[in-house]
Each structure stands twice: as C-alpha cells, then as structure tokens.
Design an enzyme around this catalytic site. Structure first.
Site, PDB file in Angstrom:
ATOM      1  N   ASP A  85      21.073  59.043  25.055  1.00  0.00           N
ATOM      2  CA  ASP A  85      22.347  59.888  25.555  1.00  0.00           C
ATOM      3  C   ASP A  85      22.846  61.377  24.647  1.00  0.00           C
ATOM      4  O   ASP A  85      22.115  61.007  23.448  1.00  0.00           O
ATOM      5  CB  ASP A  85      23.558  59.067  25.927  1.00  0.00           C
ATOM      6  N   ASP A 124      26.153  63.270  25.356  1.00  0.00           N
ATOM      7  CA  ASP A 124      27.817  64.110  25.565  1.00  0.00           C
ATOM      8  C   ASP A 124      28.554  62.527  24.679  1.00  0.00           C
ATOM      9  O   ASP A 124      28.014  61.575  25.811  1.00  0.00           O
ATOM     10  CB  ASP A 124      27.711  64.207  26.598  1.00  0.00           C
ATOM     11  N   ASP A 169      26.810  56.029  24.333  1.00  0.00           N
ATOM     12  CA  ASP A 169      27.822  56.017  24.438  1.00  0.00           C
ATOM     13  C   ASP A 169      28.914  55.231  25.814  1.00  0.00           C
ATOM     14  O   ASP A 169      30.270  55.009  25.303  1.00  0.00           O
ATOM     15  CB  ASP A 169      29.186  56.841  23.501  1.00  0.00           C
TER      16      ASP A 169
END
Length: 225
Positions: free
Chosen positions: A10, A12, A170
C-alpha cells in the site's frame, strides 16, 4: 526454475505519511461545496479507499452526484497542493532500506493503492522510486479495496501465484483485500488503522518497523524463492 515472489505495498500510511495533505485537500473540497469541515479523524479513517468510495463513506446520506462532485473537488485541491514547494509526502523511516533488502533477496515489488495513477507517478518522481515496482495497481484501473481485484491483477502481471504474494498495508481494507485474494497479509502499526482492526481483518503479522521485513515475508511464503 526459481520461484518468484511478489511483495505488494500500500502507499498512503504504509510507505508515505500522507495524512496532512489528504486531510487538507478533503477539507478544501468540503468547503468548496459548502459541506462544512470534516473531522481529521474521519478523513484518516477512509484513507486507502478509492476516492468516490471514500466520499460515500464520509457522507453516507449524500447523493452519488454529491460524492462525485466531492471527489472532483478533492482532485482539484490536491493538484493545486502538489504545485507547492513543500507538498511532497515524506517516506516513513526504513522504506528505502526495506525495498533494497527485498530486491536483494529476489523479491518482485508492486503497489496497490487508492491513489490515482497521476498521484502515484508524482510520488515516484519526487522520491526517485521509478523502476522499483514491477506492477502498479491504482484506483483508476480497479474497484476500491477491499475488493481483491488489485492483487489478482498484480498476480497476473507478474505470473506469480497467490501463495507467493504478500500484501503489506496499514488498514483493515488492505488486510481484507489480501484475505479475499488468498495472499499473505502483513500490517504496519504506524498507519491509519489500529492494531486490533488489522488483526480482525486478517493480518498474519503486524510490523512495528521495516527492520525485519525480509524475515517476516520469508516465513509467510516458506523461505527464499
């Protein structure tokens, strides 16, 4: 023949700390549409989703047309912000070292992100990361996470089986996407969702740093390729 393995990151909240820019652009978008001001914690909750989907989560009572208008206003605000000299989203500690270590061990690298293709290209340019990722899946070309399409397309791009892929992210959206695609799922603790949310969504391991990422990914995929 050597087994190929793919680490998909990922962006961001995992590779870059983008919350300030995202919150600022979303605040500007709301203001331009006379929607008030969103709470920063609300905005951080939807980081990782594709833009229109994120807008629908932020304002579930609004019409699809309003969600699209908000997404367009957000894009305009973000494009303007990107022209500012101090707008580059910083890499989290250890990102370059982790990418170097994985490549040295033979891992292929990929991205799966709610960012637009333009946003990813800008980030790769700014951090001189072009050429590091063999597959880049963005919100422009895929359904929003947690739909598994990004990981399925990444697997097809690289000719790698799901069992030899690990998703690193995250948010619960990342972990749920990995579970749906039947890939490995590694969470990171420094992003925008809690440890409990990551675990409930299917994280097999949650990292507190990238220091031991090669060992963790080796363990999940049965050793070096």
């Amino acid at each position: 023949m050597k087994r190929m393995r793919l680490a998909v990151f990922d962006v961001d909240g995992t590779l870059v700390d983008s919350q300030h820019n995202i919150v600022s652009a979303m605040t500007e978008a709301w203001s331009s549409l006379n929607l008030g001001i969103p709470r920063p914690d609300q905005v951080r909750r939807i980081i990782g989703l594709s833009l229109v989907e994120a807008c629908s989560v932020l304002l579930p009572w609004a019409s699809p047309a309003t969600h699209r208008a908000m997404a367009d206003a957000y894009k305009q605000a973000f494009r303007a912000m990107r022209l500012l000299p101090d707008s580059m989203e910083p890499l989290f500690p250890g990102v370059r070292e982790a990418l170097d270590a994985l490549e040295a061990e033979g891992w292929l690298l990929g991205l799966a992100t709610g960012k637009s293709r333009r946003g990813v290209e800008s980030l790769l340019d700014g951090h001189e990361l072009h050429g590091r990722f063999i597959t880049i899946q963005t919100a422009d070309d895929n359904p929003s996470k947690p739909n598994p399409a990004m990981l399925i397309r990444a697997a097809a791009d690289c000719g790698v089986d799901a069992g030899d892929i690990v998703m690193i992210g995250d948010t619960a959206y990342d972990m749920a996407m990995a579970a749906a695609a039947r890939t490995g799922a590694v969470g990171v603790s420094w992003g925008y969702h809690s440890l409990d949310e990551l675990n409930k969504a299917g994280a097999q391991v949650v990292l507190d740093s990238f220091d031991n990422i090669t060992e963790v990914l080796d363990a999940l995929t049965g050793g070096p390729g």
